[in-house]
Design a protein around this motif. Structure first.
Motif, PDB file in Angstrom:
ATOM      1  N   ASP A  84       0.838  -1.202   0.000  1.00 57.22           N
ATOM      2  CA  ASP A  84       0.000   0.000   0.000  1.00 57.22           C
ATOM      3  C   ASP A  84       0.871   1.250   0.000  1.00 57.22           C
ATOM      4  O   ASP A  84       2.108   1.172  -0.010  1.00 57.22           O
ATOM      5  CB  ASP A  84      -0.998  -0.009   1.166  1.00 57.22           C
ATOM      6  CG  ASP A  84      -0.345   0.108   2.535  1.00 57.22           C
ATOM      7  OD1 ASP A  84       0.841   0.492   2.651  1.00 57.22           O
ATOM      8  OD2 ASP A  84      -1.046  -0.170   3.536  1.00 57.22           O
ATOM      9  N   GLU A  85       0.250   2.408   0.019  1.00 57.88           N
ATOM     10  CA  GLU A  85       0.986   3.681  -0.057  1.00 57.88           C
ATOM     11  C   GLU A  85       1.843   3.956   1.174  1.00 57.88           C
ATOM     12  O   GLU A  85       2.710   4.821   1.151  1.00 57.88           O
ATOM     13  CB  GLU A  85       0.019   4.846  -0.314  1.00 57.88           C
ATOM     14  CG  GLU A  85      -0.967   5.121   0.806  1.00 57.88           C
ATOM     15  CD  GLU A  85      -2.289   4.355   0.671  1.00 57.88           C
ATOM     16  OE1 GLU A  85      -3.264   4.780   1.287  1.00 57.88           O
ATOM     17  OE2 GLU A  85      -2.341   3.324  -0.033  1.00 57.88           O
ATOM     18  N   TYR A  86       1.654   3.189   2.252  1.00 51.94           N
ATOM     19  CA  TYR A  86       2.424   3.379   3.475  1.00 51.94           C
ATOM     20  C   TYR A  86       3.556   2.355   3.628  1.00 51.94           C
ATOM     21  O   TYR A  86       4.243   2.330   4.643  1.00 51.94           O
ATOM     22  CB  TYR A  86       1.502   3.322   4.697  1.00 51.94           C
ATOM     23  CG  TYR A  86       0.381   4.324   4.612  1.00 51.94           C
ATOM     24  CD1 TYR A  86       0.615   5.685   4.787  1.00 51.94           C
ATOM     25  CD2 TYR A  86      -0.901   3.905   4.306  1.00 51.94           C
ATOM     26  CE1 TYR A  86      -0.416   6.612   4.676  1.00 51.94           C
ATOM     27  CE2 TYR A  86      -1.934   4.820   4.203  1.00 51.94           C
ATOM     28  CZ  TYR A  86      -1.688   6.174   4.386  1.00 51.94           C
ATOM     29  OH  TYR A  86      -2.709   7.081   4.270  1.00 51.94           O
ATOM     30  N   ASN A 112      -0.258  -6.499   2.896  1.00 51.48           N
ATOM     31  CA  ASN A 112      -1.306  -7.169   3.656  1.00 51.48           C
ATOM     32  C   ASN A 112      -1.144  -8.672   3.516  1.00 51.48           C
ATOM     33  O   ASN A 112      -0.807  -9.177   2.442  1.00 51.48           O
ATOM     34  CB  ASN A 112      -2.684  -6.717   3.148  1.00 51.48           C
ATOM     35  CG  ASN A 112      -3.803  -7.230   4.005  1.00 51.48           C
ATOM     36  OD1 ASN A 112      -4.297  -8.331   3.789  1.00 51.48           O
ATOM     37  ND2 ASN A 112      -4.207  -6.432   4.985  1.00 51.48           N
ATOM     38  N   ASP A 164      -0.982 -10.024  -7.025  1.00 53.74           N
ATOM     39  CA  ASP A 164      -1.949  -8.948  -7.229  1.00 53.74           C
ATOM     40  C   ASP A 164      -3.402  -9.409  -7.093  1.00 53.74           C
ATOM     41  O   ASP A 164      -4.313  -8.598  -7.141  1.00 53.74           O
ATOM     42  CB  ASP A 164      -1.730  -8.266  -8.579  1.00 53.74           C
ATOM     43  CG  ASP A 164      -1.885  -9.192  -9.768  1.00 53.74           C
ATOM     44  OD1 ASP A 164      -2.155 -10.396  -9.585  1.00 53.74           O
ATOM     45  OD2 ASP A 164      -1.727  -8.708 -10.901  1.00 53.74           O
ATOM     46  N   VAL A 188      -7.255  -7.951   0.285  1.00 56.62           N
ATOM     47  CA  VAL A 188      -6.772  -7.246   1.478  1.00 56.62           C
ATOM     48  C   VAL A 188      -7.757  -7.510   2.598  1.00 56.62           C
ATOM     49  O   VAL A 188      -8.949  -7.256   2.468  1.00 56.62           O
ATOM     50  CB  VAL A 188      -6.630  -5.733   1.202  1.00 56.62           C
ATOM     51  CG1 VAL A 188      -6.325  -4.979   2.474  1.00 56.62           C
ATOM     52  CG2 VAL A 188      -5.563  -5.495   0.156  1.00 56.62           C
ATOM     53  N   SER A 204      -0.520  -7.220   8.488  1.00 56.35           N
ATOM     54  CA  SER A 204       0.390  -6.733   7.453  1.00 56.35           C
ATOM     55  C   SER A 204       1.834  -6.764   7.930  1.00 56.35           C
ATOM     56  O   SER A 204       2.118  -6.906   9.115  1.00 56.35           O
ATOM     57  CB  SER A 204       0.001  -5.316   7.028  1.00 56.35           C
ATOM     58  OG  SER A 204       0.064  -4.448   8.134  1.00 56.35           O
TER      59      SER A 204
END
Length: 165
Positions: free
Chosen positions: A101-103, A107, A131, A135, A143
């Motif tokens: 994810d963006e952080y 997950n 892919d 999630v 995660s």
């Protein structure tokens, strides 16, 4: 060595490990209810290179056991996180995850039970990023951060689906 479990068992990493059968010896693999017969089991019927064990048997693992290719390790499922935190320190964990994810978090998809504890105690963590992994949220142990990951393998394979009876 740890494999993530159930539907999240690593396919591509298992195949890559199996391809190195002649280079490796006495690799102990611990898994739990893998839904397919791992390639490492098939390529080494004498178990000189890979010793595969499962905490709980799937149908595929039970068939491998009946052929002498898989060990059963009895335990209580709820005890797994503590077993890792107190007793086990795996060399490597192969874990299937959803894309980052963006952080910077991957997950753990449907393996949000004890695989995080295994990853936390492993000396090396290799993630198989699929892919197609859903999630799964929860707020605790769902995660793993990229700073905890030693290698990334990108894949795309269809997640198993159990048909409605």
């Amino acid at each position: 060595m740890e494999y993530s479990h159930f539907a999240m068992a690593p396919h591509v990493l298992d195949e890559a490990l199996a391809a190195r059968v002649d280079e490796l010896y006495d690799v102990k693999i611990r898994a739990c209810t893998t839904l397919f017969t791992p390639k490492v089991v098939e390529v080494d019927p004498e178990r000189k290179h890979f010793v595969y064990s499962s905490w709980h048997f799937s149908a595929a693992e039970r068939k491998a056991h009946d052929r002498g290719l898989c060990n059963y390790v009895p335990f209580l499922f709820h005890e797994a996180p503590r077993l890792y935190r107190v007793y086990h320190e795996p060399d490597v964990a192969f874990i299937t995850v959803a894309p980052m994810d963006e952080y910077g978090f991957f997950n753990l998809g449907t393996a949000v039970d004890f695989i995080k504890a295994a990853a936390d105690k492993s000396k090396k963590v290799v993630v198989e990023v699929n892919d197609r992994v859903p999630v799964c949220l929860g707020g605790c142990n769902e995660s793993i951060h990229i700073s905890q990951v030693d290698a990334i393998v990108e894949t795309s394979w269809e997640m198993p689906v159990i048909p409605n009876p």
